[in-house]
Design an enzyme around this catalytic site. Structure first.
Site, PDB file in Angstrom:
ATOM      1  N   ASP A  82     -10.875   4.262  -1.372  1.00 25.56           N
ATOM      2  CA  ASP A  82     -11.421   3.327  -0.388  1.00 25.56           C
ATOM      3  C   ASP A  82     -12.952   3.371  -0.364  1.00 25.56           C
ATOM      4  OD1 ASP A  82      -8.759   3.114   0.225  1.00 25.56           O
ATOM      5  OD2 ASP A  82      -9.031   3.361   2.392  1.00 25.56           O
ATOM      6  N   ASP A  94       0.841  -1.200   0.000  1.00 27.69           N
ATOM      7  CA  ASP A  94       0.000   0.000   0.000  1.00 27.69           C
ATOM      8  C   ASP A  94       0.879   1.256   0.000  1.00 27.69           C
ATOM      9  OD1 ASP A  94      -2.265   1.546   0.113  1.00 27.69           O
ATOM     10  OD2 ASP A  94      -2.995   0.722   2.002  1.00 27.69           O
TER      11      ASP A  94
HETATM   12  C1  9PG Z   1      -4.695   1.170   5.898  1.00 29.29           C
HETATM   13  C2  9PG Z   1      -5.572   1.547   4.714  1.00 29.29           C
HETATM   14  C3  9PG Z   1      -6.267   0.338   4.077  1.00 29.29           C
HETATM   15  C4  9PG Z   1      -6.973   0.773   2.796  1.00 29.29           C
HETATM   16  C5  9PG Z   1      -5.984   1.465   1.873  1.00 29.29           C
HETATM   17  C6  9PG Z   1      -5.360   2.653   2.581  1.00 29.29           C
HETATM   18  O1  9PG Z   1      -4.865   9.651   2.372  1.00 29.29           O
HETATM   19  N1  9PG Z   1      -4.892   8.960   3.367  1.00 29.29           N
HETATM   20  O2  9PG Z   1      -4.621   9.420   4.485  1.00 29.29           O
HETATM   21  C7  9PG Z   1      -5.240   7.586   3.243  1.00 29.29           C
HETATM   22  C8  9PG Z   1      -5.342   6.779   4.375  1.00 29.29           C
HETATM   23  C9  9PG Z   1      -5.716   5.444   4.259  1.00 29.29           C
HETATM   24  C10 9PG Z   1      -5.975   4.931   2.996  1.00 29.29           C
HETATM   25  C11 9PG Z   1      -5.881   5.718   1.893  1.00 29.29           C
HETATM   26  C12 9PG Z   1      -5.500   7.057   1.995  1.00 29.29           C
HETATM   27  O3  9PG Z   1      -6.350   3.612   2.864  1.00 29.29           O
HETATM   28  O4  9PG Z   1      -6.572   1.877   0.684  1.00 29.29           O
HETATM   29  O5  9PG Z   1      -7.533  -0.342   2.134  1.00 29.29           O
HETATM   30  O6  9PG Z   1      -5.333  -0.677   3.794  1.00 29.29           O
HETATM   31  O7  9PG Z   1      -4.731   2.216   3.781  1.00 29.29           O
HETATM   32  O8  9PG Z   1      -4.106   2.291   6.467  1.00 29.29           O
END
Ligand code: 9PG
Length: 456
Positions: free
Chosen positions: A356, A296
């Protein structure tokens, strides 16, 4: 990014013409839009660092594609596709399009862009044809991904060993055909310190043994290129992160966003010490029995900046993906997320293709196209359906079907009709009868073959 030069002018019917601009990474906006309605420019600092190529927004009124842009002129003439050549000899070209009266001016930061006029039933079919050519030279595996259960969308970073094992018991009791139990974010003490326990699992290798003893496979989430500034990793190895050029010596770390509960820097995998560290982490997890890795925040591997080896971001990213694949071996499944798309073709088995999912239909930030929500997730699932089976198995994101999730039947239908990877992310003992039946029906291996876009 170099200077933009005009590579084509396309006469269009402004009332009917449409444009598809490929977003930079998994979460970035993608979709077919009227030529008169380009997306609003990104302005939030975190979104610039996370969602945008070169951390820069497209100018107002301009469509911008990361390596791919298609135009349906709307006058019956063929769809025009402008794309990166296979092999990405110059990285991922920036391709822009702006409407001037009845002509669309297409510009790029390189003249090395393939141009195709495709007589097709609309933009998605033309993109599918382009994708077949782009992927031809790449080692796309095209193996199905079995059904998954993921801890994130019920427990988020608070997931504990007890939560995981309770669901492992529930999938047996409810006869749910989950093959892979994937532990998401929260097991680690800090971003980057992957082998330092957060305390939420008394014994992570033991949890994995229990998953496997129950007859399932074990998966784990990791953000291979993120380094939290509060981590032990950063304190011990400040020389392992990508630095800004021209900000003194050493330059400031490139900011990869305030994510995973910390300000983050980007790991420089061209540094042999950093590469060895990440390989050790992944080989250790492999040794525990993990054979499914959700990698990720992969955008952090593709920044331009000062590295141990002076290579462009797109090269460093692809070399990093190759390193990760070698560390986990050919039999483990690799799922990209938050990942620049075109350079990852041939490296991952599956790829998240949208923002998400969330329990709410509308995003909390109403007009922000990448914040979690069913609206944003579904938009990208439809827009990028043509990638399924050509680049990888598309991952639409998890089913969330428990009572209280808005428009849950609509999301189940999107996953059924367009998605590839099938994953559930509910506390399974909270499912009502409809949710249980629907989850059971949808938890099947990802379909083989390609997604064939309907005529439009
Ligand atoms: C875990 C998550 C999950 C999820 C992923 C991802 O921009 N942001 O702060 C942000 C936070 C979390 C995120 C995407 C963007 O989600 O897509 O399925 O694994 O991380 O932290």
């Amino acid at each position: 990014m170099e200077v933009m030069e005009e590579i084509a002018t396309v006469p269009v019917d402004p009332a009917r013409a449409r444009v598809y601009a490929e977003g930079w990474q998994s979460w970035s906006e993608a979709g077919v839009r009227p030529v008169t309605d380009p997306p609003p420019p990104v302005s939030r600092p975190d979104s610039l660092a996370i969602d945008c190529q070169y951390r820069r927004a497209a100018p107002p009124g301009v469509f911008e594609g990361a390596g791919l842009l298609a135009v349906d002129p709307g006058d019956g003439s063929p769809v025009r596709v402008f794309g990166a050549p296979p092999g990405l000899p110059e990285g991922v070209p920036v391709i822009q399009a702006a409407l001037r009266d009845r002509v669309l001016s297409v510009t790029a930061d390189t003249s090395n862009v393939t141009r195709r006029s495709l007589v097709s039933d609309g933009i998605p079919a033309a993109l599918a044809a382009w994708a077949d050519e782009f992927a031809a030279g790449r080692p796309v595996t095209r193996r199905p991904v079995p059904p998954v259960w993921c801890s994130w969308y019920q427990y988020f970073e608070r997931a504990t060993e007890g939560d995981i094992l309770q669901n492992v018991d529930a999938m047996a009791a409810l006869d749910l055909p989950v093959e892979i139990v994937q532990i998401d974010d929260g097991y680690q003490a800090c971003t980057g310190d992957w082998l330092v326990p957060s305390g939420k699992y008394a014994d992570l290798p033991g949890t994995i043994r229990r998953i496997r003893a129950a007859g399932r496979r074990a998966g784990i989430w990791i953000a291979p290129w993120l380094v939290g500034v509060s981590s032990r990793l950063f304190a011990e190895h400040p020389d392992w992160v990508v630095r800004e050029p021209g900000t003194g010596s050493p330059g400031e770390p490139v900011w990869a966003g305030n994510v995973v509960r910390d300000d983050c820097a980007a790991l420089d995998l061209t540094n042999p010490g950093a590469a060895r560290y990440l390989c050790d982490v992944m080989e250790t997890m492999r040794g525990w029995g993990v054979d499914y890795f959700k990698i990720d925040f992969c955008y952090a591997g593709a920044y331009d900046g000062m590295r141990y080896s002076p290579v462009p971001g797109a090269t460093a990213y692809q070399d990093g993906l190759r390193l990760i694949r070698t560390a986990i071996g050919p039999d483990a499944l690799l799922v990209g997320c938050g990942a620049p798309l075109l350079p990852a073709v041939g490296f991952v088995d599956a790829m998240r293709i949208g923002p998400d999912i969330a329990a709410s239909y509308e995003p909390e930030l109403r007009s922000h196209p990448t914040t979690p929500s069913q609206r944003n997730a579904a938009r990208n699932v439809l827009a990028r359906a043509w990638q399924h089976g050509r680049f990888w198995v598309n991952d639409p994101d998890c089913l969330m079907l428990r009572p209280g999730v808005e428009r849950r039947a609509d999301w189940a239908a999107v996953v059924r009709d367009y998605g590839g990877l099938r994953a559930s992310s509910d506390a399974l003992d909270q499912l009502d009868e409809w949710a249980l039946e629907t989850t059971r029906d949808l938890l099947v291996p990802s379909p083989p073959g390609v997604f064939v876009p309907a005529a439009s």
